[in-house]
Design a protein around this motif. Structure first.
Motif, PDB file in Angstrom:
ATOM      1  N   ARG A   1      18.603  30.020  22.410  1.00 55.32           N
ATOM      2  CA  ARG A   1      19.366  30.159  21.169  1.00 55.32           C
ATOM      3  C   ARG A   1      18.716  29.354  20.053  1.00 55.32           C
ATOM      4  NH1 ARG A   1      23.089  33.946  20.811  1.00 55.32           N
ATOM      5  NH2 ARG A   1      24.344  32.649  19.427  1.00 55.32           N
ATOM      6  N   ALA A   2      17.377  29.485  19.952  1.00 55.13           N
ATOM      7  CA  ALA A   2      16.606  28.720  18.970  1.00 55.13           C
ATOM      8  C   ALA A   2      15.900  29.679  18.030  1.00 55.13           C
ATOM      9  CB  ALA A   2      15.593  27.826  19.673  1.00 55.13           C
ATOM     10  N   LEU A   3      15.922  29.341  16.745  1.00 53.70           N
ATOM     11  CA  LEU A   3      15.273  30.155  15.729  1.00 53.70           C
ATOM     12  C   LEU A   3      14.442  29.249  14.830  1.00 53.70           C
ATOM     13  CD1 LEU A   3      16.596  33.188  13.874  1.00 53.70           C
ATOM     14  CD2 LEU A   3      15.832  31.283  12.471  1.00 53.70           C
ATOM     15  N   ASP A   4      13.151  29.591  14.656  1.00 59.97           N
ATOM     16  CA  ASP A   4      12.233  28.791  13.854  1.00 59.97           C
ATOM     17  C   ASP A   4      11.516  29.688  12.859  1.00 59.97           C
ATOM     18  OD1 ASP A   4      12.601  26.294  15.364  1.00 59.97           O
ATOM     19  OD2 ASP A   4      11.584  27.367  16.973  1.00 59.97           O
ATOM     20  N   ALA A   5      11.372  29.188  11.638  1.00 61.52           N
ATOM     21  CA  ALA A   5      10.632  29.942  10.621  1.00 61.52           C
ATOM     22  C   ALA A   5       9.153  29.981  10.984  1.00 61.52           C
ATOM     23  CB  ALA A   5      10.819  29.297   9.249  1.00 61.52           C
ATOM     24  N   SER A   6       8.530  31.145  10.759  1.00 62.17           N
ATOM     25  CA  SER A   6       7.104  31.286  11.040  1.00 62.17           C
ATOM     26  C   SER A   6       6.282  31.515   9.784  1.00 62.17           C
ATOM     27  CB  SER A   6       6.867  32.438  12.032  1.00 62.17           C
ATOM     28  OG  SER A   6       7.440  33.644  11.561  1.00 62.17           O
TER      29      SER A   6
ATOM     30  N   ALA B   1      11.094  29.771   5.925  1.00 65.21           N
ATOM     31  CA  ALA B   1      11.549  28.381   5.813  1.00 65.21           C
ATOM     32  C   ALA B   1      12.388  28.181   4.558  1.00 65.21           C
ATOM     33  CB  ALA B   1      10.332  27.447   5.798  1.00 65.21           C
ATOM     34  N   TRP B   2      11.985  28.804   3.452  1.00 72.71           N
ATOM     35  CA  TRP B   2      12.730  28.661   2.191  1.00 72.71           C
ATOM     36  C   TRP B   2      14.133  29.245   2.309  1.00 72.71           C
ATOM     37  CZ3 TRP B   2      13.855  33.006  -1.098  1.00 72.71           C
ATOM     38  CH2 TRP B   2      14.506  32.661  -2.290  1.00 72.71           C
ATOM     39  N   LEU B   3      14.276  30.356   2.994  1.00 71.58           N
ATOM     40  CA  LEU B   3      15.577  31.017   3.096  1.00 71.58           C
ATOM     41  C   LEU B   3      16.581  30.212   3.920  1.00 71.58           C
ATOM     42  CD1 LEU B   3      14.556  34.765   3.478  1.00 71.58           C
ATOM     43  CD2 LEU B   3      15.833  33.738   1.597  1.00 71.58           C
ATOM     44  N   ILE B   4      16.106  29.375   4.828  1.00 68.76           N
ATOM     45  CA  ILE B   4      17.030  28.566   5.633  1.00 68.76           C
ATOM     46  C   ILE B   4      16.890  27.079   5.313  1.00 68.76           C
ATOM     47  CG2 ILE B   4      17.155  30.255   7.495  1.00 68.76           C
ATOM     48  CD1 ILE B   4      15.146  28.643   9.060  1.00 68.76           C
ATOM     49  N   ASP B   5      16.256  26.783   4.154  1.00 65.87           N
ATOM     50  CA  ASP B   5      16.140  25.395   3.665  1.00 65.87           C
ATOM     51  C   ASP B   5      15.456  24.475   4.664  1.00 65.87           C
ATOM     52  OD1 ASP B   5      17.395  25.999   1.251  1.00 65.87           O
ATOM     53  OD2 ASP B   5      19.381  25.739   2.140  1.00 65.87           O
ATOM     54  N   GLU B   6      14.346  24.932   5.200  1.00 64.04           N
ATOM     55  CA  GLU B   6      13.538  24.100   6.075  1.00 64.04           C
ATOM     56  C   GLU B   6      12.139  23.955   5.505  1.00 64.04           C
ATOM     57  OE1 GLU B   6      13.455  25.609  10.003  1.00 64.04           O
ATOM     58  OE2 GLU B   6      15.542  25.104  10.458  1.00 64.04           O
ATOM     59  N   GLU B   7      11.392  22.994   6.021  1.00 68.32           N
ATOM     60  CA  GLU B   7      10.015  22.822   5.588  1.00 68.32           C
ATOM     61  C   GLU B   7       9.155  23.948   6.137  1.00 68.32           C
ATOM     62  OE1 GLU B   7       8.526  19.032   6.621  1.00 68.32           O
ATOM     63  OE2 GLU B   7       9.971  17.910   5.404  1.00 68.32           O
ATOM     64  N   ALA B   8       8.164  24.348   5.344  1.00 66.34           N
ATOM     65  CA  ALA B   8       7.269  25.416   5.757  1.00 66.34           C
ATOM     66  C   ALA B   8       6.483  24.982   6.988  1.00 66.34           C
ATOM     67  CB  ALA B   8       6.314  25.783   4.627  1.00 66.34           C
ATOM     68  N   PRO B   9       6.244  25.897   7.929  1.00 64.98           N
ATOM     69  CA  PRO B   9       5.473  25.534   9.131  1.00 64.98           C
ATOM     70  C   PRO B   9       4.056  25.132   8.768  1.00 64.98           C
ATOM     71  CG  PRO B   9       5.767  27.909   8.995  1.00 64.98           C
ATOM     72  CD  PRO B   9       6.643  27.307   7.932  1.00 64.98           C
TER      73      PRO B   9
END
Length: 278
Positions: free
Chosen positions: A172-177, A182-190
């Protein structure tokens, strides 16, 4: 060979009505194979009816699960679209099942302590920027390591934006690639993968040869006894202001550089602006 002319469709709409030069009537069923044959840019790419089909049902489903289209599997597998469609149902349902679980994944809570899903977070980012939800398209396919590639297409000022993630259903893990994901879920770019470098072991290779050392500087004894006097320069402080005046510029005060935000790059306006109503 008798030449036939198209007369139209039959009353039930499932057959084509044909007629020969003597007025005799014929009909042919409008099948998926017939549609694919007519729509192909080159008839040579359509397999003959008596051709031997070499692709198995397992291979059809594997390639569909990996993201290939029905038309591509039929063309490269030397089979008909009708056969691929016959076995595509479970795979299409599986891909939609994965998308549903990914969009329902809880990402965080809002100010009212309500659960925000992955789908909610993405829409909350796009809708205030004027993106039509009817033009948003989701897709997914399974990668070689068993995880699923999630892909989102949405309109931007330049035409079409694409954001991607990797989804592990078991964890149940989702990571931006990519950066958009990353921008759409407010995370740092990989981080970008680093490329390997080659170190040569041969002592004669140019990368191993030491640079010649510079000769030591010769200092005269007279300069040591009576060193030349240098007028010290008054130190100056570097000052940066948002809007420097004319007097500030004379004192060496410069303006702060403005960096465009991600919203200005993607949608052509500042993040605090709201889209005008049409």
């Amino acid at each position: 060979m008798t030449e036939l002319r198209l007369h139209g469709k039959t009353e039930d709409g499932n057959h084509l009505s044909l007629v020969d030069s003597e007025g005799n009537n014929y009909s042919v069923r409008i099948s998926d194979t017939l549609r694919a044959t007519v729509n192909q840019p080159r008839l040579s790419t359509v397999p003959a009816f008596d051709a031997v089909e070499t692709i198995s049902v397992k291979e059809i489903q594997r390639r569909l699960r990996a993201g290939e289209s029905i038309e591509q599997v039929a063309r490269e597998g030397q089979t008909t679209i009708e056969k691929v469609e016959r076995f595509s149902g479970p795979i299409m349902q599986e891909r939609e099942y994965i998308l549903s679980h990914a969009r329902d994944l809880i990402m965080r809570k809002d100010a009212h302590r309500m659960d925000l899903t992955f789908g909610d977070v993405v829409l909350a980012k796009l809708v205030p920027r004027g993106v039509d939800t009817d033009e948003i398209r989701w897709d997914t396919w399974r990668l070689h390591d068993g995880t699923w590639h999630i892909e989102l297409h949405y309109p931007t000022r330049d035409g079409n934006g694409v954001a991607t993630w990797n989804f592990d259903l078991a964890r149940r893990a989702l990571d931006a690639s990519d950066a958009n994901g990353a921008w759409l879920i407010d995370e740092e770019a990989p981080a970008r993968p680093t490329s390997a470098a080659i170190i040569y072991a041969e002592p004669t290779h140019p990368s191993r040869i030491e640079e010649p050392k510079s000769e030591p500087e010769i200092v005269r004894i007279a300069d040591l006894i009576n060193p030349p006097e240098e007028k010290p320069e008054t130190p100056r402080l570097a000052v940066i202001r948002e809007t420097p005046s004319a007097a500030d510029s004379q004192d060496g005060i410069t303006a702060r550089a403005k960096v465009p935000s991600w919203d200005e790059i993607m949608f052509g306006r500042k993040s605090e602006e709201t889209p005008e109503d049409n």
